[in-house]
Structures are given as structure tokens and as C-alpha cells.
Motif scaffolding. Structure first.
Motif, PDB file in Angstrom:
ATOM      1  N   GLU A  57       0.843  -1.194   0.000  1.00 51.80           N
ATOM      2  CA  GLU A  57       0.000   0.000   0.000  1.00 51.80           C
ATOM      3  C   GLU A  57       0.877   1.242   0.000  1.00 51.80           C
ATOM      4  OE1 GLU A  57      -3.812  -1.538   2.655  1.00 51.80           O
ATOM      5  OE2 GLU A  57      -2.093  -0.632   3.661  1.00 51.80           O
ATOM      6  N   MET A  58       0.291   2.347  -0.388  1.00 52.70           N
ATOM      7  CA  MET A  58       0.927   3.650  -0.222  1.00 52.70           C
ATOM      8  C   MET A  58       0.035   4.494   0.687  1.00 52.70           C
ATOM      9  SD  MET A  58       0.192   5.741  -3.765  1.00 52.70           S
ATOM     10  CE  MET A  58       0.480   4.365  -4.883  1.00 52.70           C
ATOM     11  N   GLN A  59       0.650   5.391   1.420  1.00 50.03           N
ATOM     12  CA  GLN A  59      -0.111   6.260   2.317  1.00 50.03           C
ATOM     13  C   GLN A  59       0.273   7.701   2.014  1.00 50.03           C
ATOM     14  OE1 GLN A  59      -0.013   4.966   6.348  1.00 50.03           O
ATOM     15  NE2 GLN A  59      -1.665   6.287   7.016  1.00 50.03           N
ATOM     16  N   LEU A  60      -0.719   8.501   1.682  1.00 48.63           N
ATOM     17  CA  LEU A  60      -0.519   9.913   1.359  1.00 48.63           C
ATOM     18  C   LEU A  60      -0.986  10.749   2.546  1.00 48.63           C
ATOM     19  CD1 LEU A  60      -1.987   9.816  -2.271  1.00 48.63           C
ATOM     20  CD2 LEU A  60       0.375   9.463  -1.579  1.00 48.63           C
ATOM     21  N   PHE A  61      -0.073  11.494   3.157  1.00 51.12           N
ATOM     22  CA  PHE A  61      -0.397  12.284   4.344  1.00 51.12           C
ATOM     23  C   PHE A  61      -0.800  13.701   3.936  1.00 51.12           C
ATOM     24  CE2 PHE A  61       2.629   9.062   5.790  1.00 51.12           C
ATOM     25  CZ  PHE A  61       1.904   8.496   6.832  1.00 51.12           C
ATOM     26  N   LEU A  62      -1.913  14.160   4.529  1.00 48.45           N
ATOM     27  CA  LEU A  62      -2.414  15.496   4.226  1.00 48.45           C
ATOM     28  C   LEU A  62      -1.680  16.548   5.047  1.00 48.45           C
ATOM     29  CD1 LEU A  62      -6.231  14.678   4.166  1.00 48.45           C
ATOM     30  CD2 LEU A  62      -4.726  15.022   2.194  1.00 48.45           C
ATOM     31  N   ALA A  63      -1.619  17.752   4.498  1.00 52.65           N
ATOM     32  CA  ALA A  63      -0.993  18.859   5.208  1.00 52.65           C
ATOM     33  C   ALA A  63      -1.787  19.184   6.477  1.00 52.65           C
ATOM     34  CB  ALA A  63      -0.923  20.081   4.299  1.00 52.65           C
ATOM     35  N   ASP A  64      -1.114  19.770   7.458  1.00 48.32           N
ATOM     36  CA  ASP A  64      -1.771  20.097   8.735  1.00 48.32           C
ATOM     37  C   ASP A  64      -2.960  21.025   8.536  1.00 48.32           C
ATOM     38  OD1 ASP A  64      -0.134  18.524  10.264  1.00 48.32           O
ATOM     39  OD2 ASP A  64       1.292  20.111  10.725  1.00 48.32           O
ATOM     40  N   SER A  65      -2.836  21.954   7.603  1.00 46.85           N
ATOM     41  CA  SER A  65      -3.937  22.897   7.380  1.00 46.85           C
ATOM     42  C   SER A  65      -5.180  22.179   6.879  1.00 46.85           C
ATOM     43  CB  SER A  65      -3.504  23.953   6.363  1.00 46.85           C
ATOM     44  OG  SER A  65      -3.099  23.336   5.144  1.00 46.85           O
ATOM     45  N   VAL A  66      -4.995  21.165   6.030  1.00 48.15           N
ATOM     46  CA  VAL A  66      -6.130  20.397   5.516  1.00 48.15           C
ATOM     47  C   VAL A  66      -6.672  19.463   6.597  1.00 48.15           C
ATOM     48  CG1 VAL A  66      -6.897  18.749   3.762  1.00 48.15           C
ATOM     49  CG2 VAL A  66      -5.220  20.516   3.171  1.00 48.15           C
ATOM     50  N   SER A  67      -5.781  18.799   7.331  1.00 47.83           N
ATOM     51  CA  SER A  67      -6.197  17.872   8.385  1.00 47.83           C
ATOM     52  C   SER A  67      -7.000  18.570   9.469  1.00 47.83           C
ATOM     53  CB  SER A  67      -4.964  17.203   9.008  1.00 47.83           C
ATOM     54  OG  SER A  67      -4.243  16.470   8.053  1.00 47.83           O
ATOM     55  N   GLY A  68      -6.602  19.822   9.799  1.00 49.29           N
ATOM     56  CA  GLY A  68      -7.273  20.543  10.866  1.00 49.29           C
ATOM     57  C   GLY A  68      -8.566  21.209  10.445  1.00 49.29           C
ATOM     58  N   SER A  69      -8.623  21.749   9.215  1.00 47.76           N
ATOM     59  CA  SER A  69      -9.799  22.502   8.788  1.00 47.76           C
ATOM     60  C   SER A  69     -10.891  21.630   8.177  1.00 47.76           C
ATOM     61  CB  SER A  69      -9.375  23.562   7.753  1.00 47.76           C
ATOM     62  OG  SER A  69      -8.814  22.931   6.598  1.00 47.76           O
ATOM     63  N   ASP A  70     -10.536  20.424   7.766  1.00 43.57           N
ATOM     64  CA  ASP A  70     -11.519  19.559   7.106  1.00 43.57           C
ATOM     65  C   ASP A  70     -11.381  18.132   7.653  1.00 43.57           C
ATOM     66  OD1 ASP A  70     -13.412  18.517   5.412  1.00 43.57           O
ATOM     67  OD2 ASP A  70     -12.181  18.623   3.603  1.00 43.57           O
ATOM     68  N   PRO A  71     -11.805  17.907   8.897  1.00 41.89           N
ATOM     69  CA  PRO A  71     -11.568  16.604   9.542  1.00 41.89           C
ATOM     70  C   PRO A  71     -12.328  15.450   8.905  1.00 41.89           C
ATOM     71  CG  PRO A  71     -12.979  17.975  10.916  1.00 41.89           C
ATOM     72  CD  PRO A  71     -12.479  18.859   9.809  1.00 41.89           C
ATOM     73  N   SER A  72     -13.388  15.727   8.159  1.00 41.56           N
ATOM     74  CA  SER A  72     -14.183  14.652   7.549  1.00 41.56           C
ATOM     75  C   SER A  72     -13.967  14.529   6.049  1.00 41.56           C
ATOM     76  CB  SER A  72     -15.679  14.877   7.823  1.00 41.56           C
ATOM     77  OG  SER A  72     -15.920  14.914   9.210  1.00 41.56           O
TER      78      SER A  72
END
Length: 300
Positions: A57-72
Motif C-alpha cells: 500500500e501507499m499512504q498519502l499524508f495530508l498537510a496540517d492545514s487540511v487535516s485541521g480545517s476539514d476533519p471529515s
């Protein structure tokens, strides 16, 4: 009459040069065992690669700004990335992992290491996409396309782990083949020397047989068959050694890796698949060496 004569000559020759015959049998056995071990490692690598490619598998990590502002993952760029990944050719499934799930997974992963687990704080780990590939050949293309997209902060590429594991297997295989090559040279020299000694010790008998009309091929065939018989005995020993290695080395030393499905298991069927090649290799090694020795050394 001829068959009984050949059999008698072969047995007499093996008995007369028993120490050299034993040395030839053991050298051939070790040579073929190392070669067979290399073939088993090749089979293990091929089957293990299929295991990894099926689950890598590959795992793509989202930027902190995206992770925090759009949790769903309901808005762009997160939702756009999710939809694009699902439509991507070669992708089997895409799963969004929010920050809370990432936190729980990390706590579970490091539950046996309290020092690390105590430093993990909820809300600090990024959300991510976990992507499973249906077509492993598309892995690199998808990874290269998405790791630079807006909203992606980093990637986890499991191919590097796979490469490291297979580099170890490749090294083990190459070492086994290298040792087998050196031992094969020793076996060739030993077979050639044994044939020469056998022919020399029976030179009077051979001379008498030639005087009464026996062909050169008929007088030299017992020496050639002696080498082949010794090689067959070595092949049988090497096959027995591989079965023993499967039980006492592969099954025991690699049991933990088998248990977590990291390496494919070496089975009795794998050893049986390799065995005919060892017999053929032993016969060819002895036959060709014996023939050339008789051809160029024993000219009478």
C-alpha cells in the motif's frame, strides 16, 4: 555379458579408489546442495514478491492545514484528492484516515513501548489516504503523480521496505551460487583426477582388451560410468541435505517471518521441484568432465 562386465568394472573401480570416490561424492553433494539452496531462495523470493505485491500500500499524508480545517474530508482539496484517487487507473481502494483514527492506530502500534506512546498527542498526527493497488505496476506512476499535489504533505512508500528485503534475498542467492561455482570447479578437478588415476591403475587391463579387439569407447566407458555413479550418489546426498535444511534451518530460523506472512514458506514440494535439476546437473558435471578427461588424457 557386456552389462555384467561393465557393472563389475564399475564396482571394482569404485572400491579401488574408495577415498577419492568418497571425496568426489562429498564435493559433488556440497556443490549441488549450494546450487539447490540458491534455487530454493529464488523460489522463496518469487513467492514472497507475490505476497508483497498483493498487499503493498501507499499512504498519502495530508498537510496540517487540511487535516485541521476539514476533519471529515468534505471540501477541496481533500475531497478532490479522494475522488481522483478512487478514479485512478490501477487503484483498488482508497480509505480516508482522520486524525482520531491515526492517533488510535499509533497508540496501538506503540502500546509495548510506553515511552513513545506517552509522547503521542491526539490532533498532532495528520490525516491520510491509504491506497491499495490492484495493479502493482501502477504504484510508481500514482505515487509520483499525487505526492506533489496541493494538500499532500508527505508519502509512505512501502516499496522501499520491499526492496530492502529482496536485496537480502538476492544477496543470499548470489552467495549460494558463488560458493556453488567455486565448489563446482573443485568437483571438476577432482573428477578429472579420479578418472585419470583409475585409468592409470588399470592401464595393463585396458591394453590387453585393446589387443583382443575391444574398442576404445568400450574400454573407457567403465571410467566414465564410475564418475556418473559417484555424482548420482552426491546428488542423492544433496537432496537429502536440502530436506534437512528445510526442517532445521528454513522452518526454524524463519518461523517468525513465516508466521507474519513476510516470507513465503519453503515446502517439500519446492525441494522436490529442485531435486531433478540437481540429479541432471550432477550427471552432466560428471559425464562431461569424465568424457573430456578420457578424450584428452587417455589416448590409448
Amino acid at each position: 555379458m557386456r552389462a555384467s562386465f561393465l557393472l563389475r568394472e564399475i564396482l571394482n573401480g569404485l572400491r579401488r579408489n574408495v577415498t577419492m570416490t568418497l571425496a568426489m561424492v562429498l564435493t559433488t553433494a556440497i556443490t549441488l546442495a549450494m546450487f539447490g539452496g540458491g534455487l530454493l531462495v529464488v523460489q522463496m523470493a518469487d513467492k514472497s514478491q507475490k505476497i508483497f505485491l498483493d498487499r503493498v500500500e501507499m499512504q498519502l499524508f495530508l498537510a496540517d492545514s487540511v487535516s485541521g480545517s476539514d476533519p471529515s474530508c468534505q471540501r477541496a482539496p481533500c475531497s478532490v484528492l479522494l475522488n481522483d484517487l478512487k478514479k485512478e487507473q490501477g487503484v483498488e481502494s482508497v480509505r480516508f484516515i482522520d486524525r482520531h483514527e491515526a492517533y488510535e492506530t499509533a497508540k496501538q502500534t506503540f502500546k509495548d513501548n510506553p515511552d513513545i506512546a506517552s509522547n503521542i498527542r491526539e490532533g498532532t498526527l495528520p490525516a491520510s489516504f491509504k491506497v491499495r493497488m490492484a495493479d502493482p505496476n501502477r504504484f510508481g506512476a500514482v505515487l509520483d503523480e499525487y505526492q506533489g499535489r496541493p494538500g499532500i504533505d508527505g508519502v509512505l512508500d512501502q516499496r522501499e521496505l520491499v526492496k530492502r528485503i529482496f536485496s537480502v534475498l538476492d544477496g543470499t542467492r548470489n552467495a549460494a551460487f558463488a560458493i556453488a561455482t567455486v565448489l563446482a570447479i573443485a568437483a571438476i578437478l577432482l573428477i578429472a583426477n579420479t578418472v585419470q588415476v583409475a585409468a592409470f591403475t588399470r592401464r595393463t587391463e585396458v591394453g590387453i582388451m585393446r589387443l583382443v579387439g575391444a574398442t576404445r569407447w568400450y574400454t573407457q566407458l567403465p571410467f566414465l560410468l564410475e564418475a556418473v555413479v559417484a555424482a548420482l550418489a552426491g546428488a542423492v546426498l544433496s537432496i537429502a541435505g536440502l530436506f534437512a535444511a528445510k526442517v532445521f534451518f528454513f522452518d526454524r530460523a524463519l518461523n517468525d517471518l513465516y508466521g507474519v506472512n513476510i516470507l513465503a514458506r519453503i515446502t517439500n514440494a519446492d525441494v522436490l521441484f529442485v531435486s531433478p535439476w540437481l540429479v541432471i546437473g550432477g550427471v552432466l558435471l560428471a559425464g562431461v568432465t569424465g568424457y573430456l578427461t578420457l578424450r584428452f588424457y587417455v589416448r590409448e
